[in-house]
Design a protein around this motif. Structure first.
Motif, PDB file in Angstrom:
ATOM      1  N   SER A 176       0.925   4.288  -2.699  1.00  0.00           N
ATOM      2  CA  SER A 176       0.681   5.679  -2.313  1.00  0.00           C
ATOM      3  C   SER A 176       1.762   6.605  -2.850  1.00  0.00           C
ATOM      4  O   SER A 176       1.526   7.765  -3.091  1.00  0.00           O
ATOM      5  CB  SER A 176       0.593   5.801  -0.780  1.00  0.00           C
ATOM      6  OG  SER A 176       1.868   5.734  -0.193  1.00  0.00           O
ATOM      7  N   VAL A 205       1.016   5.687   2.981  1.00  0.00           N
ATOM      8  CA  VAL A 205       1.278   7.052   3.422  1.00  0.00           C
ATOM      9  C   VAL A 205       2.022   7.809   2.314  1.00  0.00           C
ATOM     10  O   VAL A 205       2.707   7.191   1.509  1.00  0.00           O
ATOM     11  CB  VAL A 205       2.123   7.072   4.721  1.00  0.00           C
ATOM     12  CG1 VAL A 205       1.305   6.604   5.894  1.00  0.00           C
ATOM     13  CG2 VAL A 205       3.387   6.220   4.598  1.00  0.00           C
ATOM     14  N   ASP A 229       0.832  -1.196   0.000  1.00  0.00           N
ATOM     15  CA  ASP A 229       0.000   0.000   0.000  1.00  0.00           C
ATOM     16  C   ASP A 229       0.866   1.245   0.000  1.00  0.00           C
ATOM     17  O   ASP A 229       0.557   2.246  -0.619  1.00  0.00           O
ATOM     18  CB  ASP A 229      -0.922   0.027   1.229  1.00  0.00           C
ATOM     19  CG  ASP A 229      -2.152  -0.853   1.045  1.00  0.00           C
ATOM     20  OD1 ASP A 229      -2.447  -1.175  -0.116  1.00  0.00           O
ATOM     21  OD2 ASP A 229      -2.790  -1.202   2.045  1.00  0.00           O
ATOM     22  N   THR A 230       2.000   1.198   0.709  1.00  0.00           N
ATOM     23  CA  THR A 230       2.915   2.330   0.751  1.00  0.00           C
ATOM     24  C   THR A 230       3.492   2.597  -0.628  1.00  0.00           C
ATOM     25  O   THR A 230       3.597   3.733  -1.071  1.00  0.00           O
ATOM     26  CB  THR A 230       4.050   2.058   1.764  1.00  0.00           C
ATOM     27  OG1 THR A 230       3.472   1.842   3.048  1.00  0.00           O
ATOM     28  CG2 THR A 230       4.992   3.240   1.831  1.00  0.00           C
ATOM     29  N   CYS A 270       5.915  11.996   2.568  1.00  0.00           N
ATOM     30  CA  CYS A 270       5.292  12.567   3.773  1.00  0.00           C
ATOM     31  C   CYS A 270       6.007  13.862   4.157  1.00  0.00           C
ATOM     32  O   CYS A 270       5.379  14.860   4.509  1.00  0.00           O
ATOM     33  CB  CYS A 270       5.362  11.576   4.932  1.00  0.00           C
ATOM     34  SG  CYS A 270       4.513  10.004   4.638  1.00  0.00           S
ATOM     35  N   ASN A 275      -4.622  10.317  -0.712  1.00  0.00           N
ATOM     36  CA  ASN A 275      -3.561   9.336  -0.504  1.00  0.00           C
ATOM     37  C   ASN A 275      -2.455   9.618  -1.526  1.00  0.00           C
ATOM     38  O   ASN A 275      -2.676   9.539  -2.732  1.00  0.00           O
ATOM     39  CB  ASN A 275      -4.103   7.922  -0.716  1.00  0.00           C
ATOM     40  CG  ASN A 275      -3.393   6.881   0.119  1.00  0.00           C
ATOM     41  OD1 ASN A 275      -3.871   5.772   0.246  1.00  0.00           O
ATOM     42  ND2 ASN A 275      -2.252   7.215   0.699  1.00  0.00           N
ATOM     43  N   THR A 317     -10.330  12.894   1.765  1.00  0.00           N
ATOM     44  CA  THR A 317      -9.000  12.336   2.009  1.00  0.00           C
ATOM     45  C   THR A 317      -8.171  12.335   0.732  1.00  0.00           C
ATOM     46  O   THR A 317      -8.703  12.322  -0.386  1.00  0.00           O
ATOM     47  CB  THR A 317      -9.083  10.889   2.538  1.00  0.00           C
ATOM     48  OG1 THR A 317      -9.675  10.040   1.539  1.00  0.00           O
ATOM     49  CG2 THR A 317      -9.895  10.820   3.820  1.00  0.00           C
ATOM     50  N   PHE A 367      -1.176   9.851   3.993  1.00  0.00           N
ATOM     51  CA  PHE A 367      -2.637   9.847   3.950  1.00  0.00           C
ATOM     52  C   PHE A 367      -3.069  11.143   4.613  1.00  0.00           C
ATOM     53  O   PHE A 367      -2.775  11.369   5.789  1.00  0.00           O
ATOM     54  CB  PHE A 367      -3.186   8.635   4.701  1.00  0.00           C
ATOM     55  CG  PHE A 367      -4.686   8.543   4.689  1.00  0.00           C
ATOM     56  CD1 PHE A 367      -5.373   8.194   3.531  1.00  0.00           C
ATOM     57  CD2 PHE A 367      -5.416   8.813   5.838  1.00  0.00           C
ATOM     58  CE1 PHE A 367      -6.758   8.113   3.518  1.00  0.00           C
ATOM     59  CE2 PHE A 367      -6.807   8.725   5.840  1.00  0.00           C
ATOM     60  CZ  PHE A 367      -7.477   8.369   4.671  1.00  0.00           C
ATOM     61  N   GLY A 396      -8.104   5.193   5.732  1.00  0.00           N
ATOM     62  CA  GLY A 396      -6.767   4.834   5.279  1.00  0.00           C
ATOM     63  C   GLY A 396      -6.591   3.326   5.200  1.00  0.00           C
ATOM     64  O   GLY A 396      -7.148   2.586   6.010  1.00  0.00           O
TER      65      GLY A 396
END
Length: 244
Positions: free
Chosen positions: A51, A123, A47-48, A85, A134, A132, A125, A119
């Protein structure tokens, strides 16, 4: 056991190959692989990756409460090693967007909070009220914040919501005028900074008189979350004040 080793080997080669094909600094493959070696779940890892390479928007489920300390602010869920981030935080500071940061690895309650808000592990997020985002995109942040700000009636803050029960974090009183990123300084010398949000937790360091720390937007049990020269910690809010 053999299957797990084989998968890790394939992932290692894939990451190294991908890194060679990407511009310098585009993706932090070393940190991703380190996370896998330290036991992060495969779902969170992949998932990272998504993103980082994709930007998508979403909507918080109807009836879901935003944490009290984030009323009228954007929420950035992140990790310490996530390059995008850091870019998102830097960009919002540059644009004077009020926001609070949540490190989902440093505080497990933030993981549950992030999941409740929609979420899925990737990230950055970013939460803009009921919307939201992402991933990192300057234009997407601008658009989402403009829409979020319009729902605040131009006041920059929302009415307090009932306690959502997510970690017990609450907003800092408006009269303190503290914003995430503000510099704080000790009122006296010898102030302890704790590793966790409890005065019974191990000490991170002791602040000298006039030594500054950066407020990170959270308050818990009378402590502010701050960033110091030795990393993040918590300090008694009664013993510090806004620098300058």
């Amino acid at each position: 056991m053999i299957k797990k080793t084989s998968s890790l080997t394939i992932l290692t080669v894939s990451l190294m190959s991908g890194a060679a094909m990407q511009p310098a600094g585009a993706q932090d493959y070393g940190n991703m692989l380190k996370g896998l070696m330290q036991g992060r779940s495969g779902d969170v890892l992949f998932d990272t990756i998504r993103s980082i390479t994709e930007v998508s928007s979403g909507q918080i489920a109807s009836g879901t409460q935003v944490p009290q300390d984030a009323q009228g602010k954007v929420i950035l869920y992140r990790t310490s090693w996530c390059g995008y981030c850091k870019k998102a935080a830097s960009y919002m500071q540059q644009k004077n967007i009020p926001f609070v940061e949540r490190d989902i690895e440093a505080n497990k309650s933030y993981q549950a909070e992030m999941k409740q808000l929609g979420g899925k592990g990737g990230v950055p997020f970013i939460v803009f009220g009921s919307k939201t985002l992402n991933g990192f995109s300057e234009s997407a942040i601008d658009q989402n914040y403009a829409a979020f700000k319009s729902t605040q009636g131009g006041s920059g803050s929302a009415s307090p919501a009932p306690d959502a029960g997510m970690g017990g974090y609450r907003s800092v009183p408006a009269e303190s005028r503290l914003q995430s990123g503000d510099a704080l300084v000790g009122k006296i010398g010898g102030i302890d900074v704790y590793r966790q949000s409890s005065k019974g937790s191990p000490k991170l360091l002791t602040l000298g008189r006039g030594e500054e720390v950066i407020y990170m937007g959270d308050e818990h049990d009378g402590l502010y979350r701050v960033t110091t020269s030795r990393g993040e910690g918590w300090v008694d809010k009664l013993l510090v004040k806004k620098s300058g």
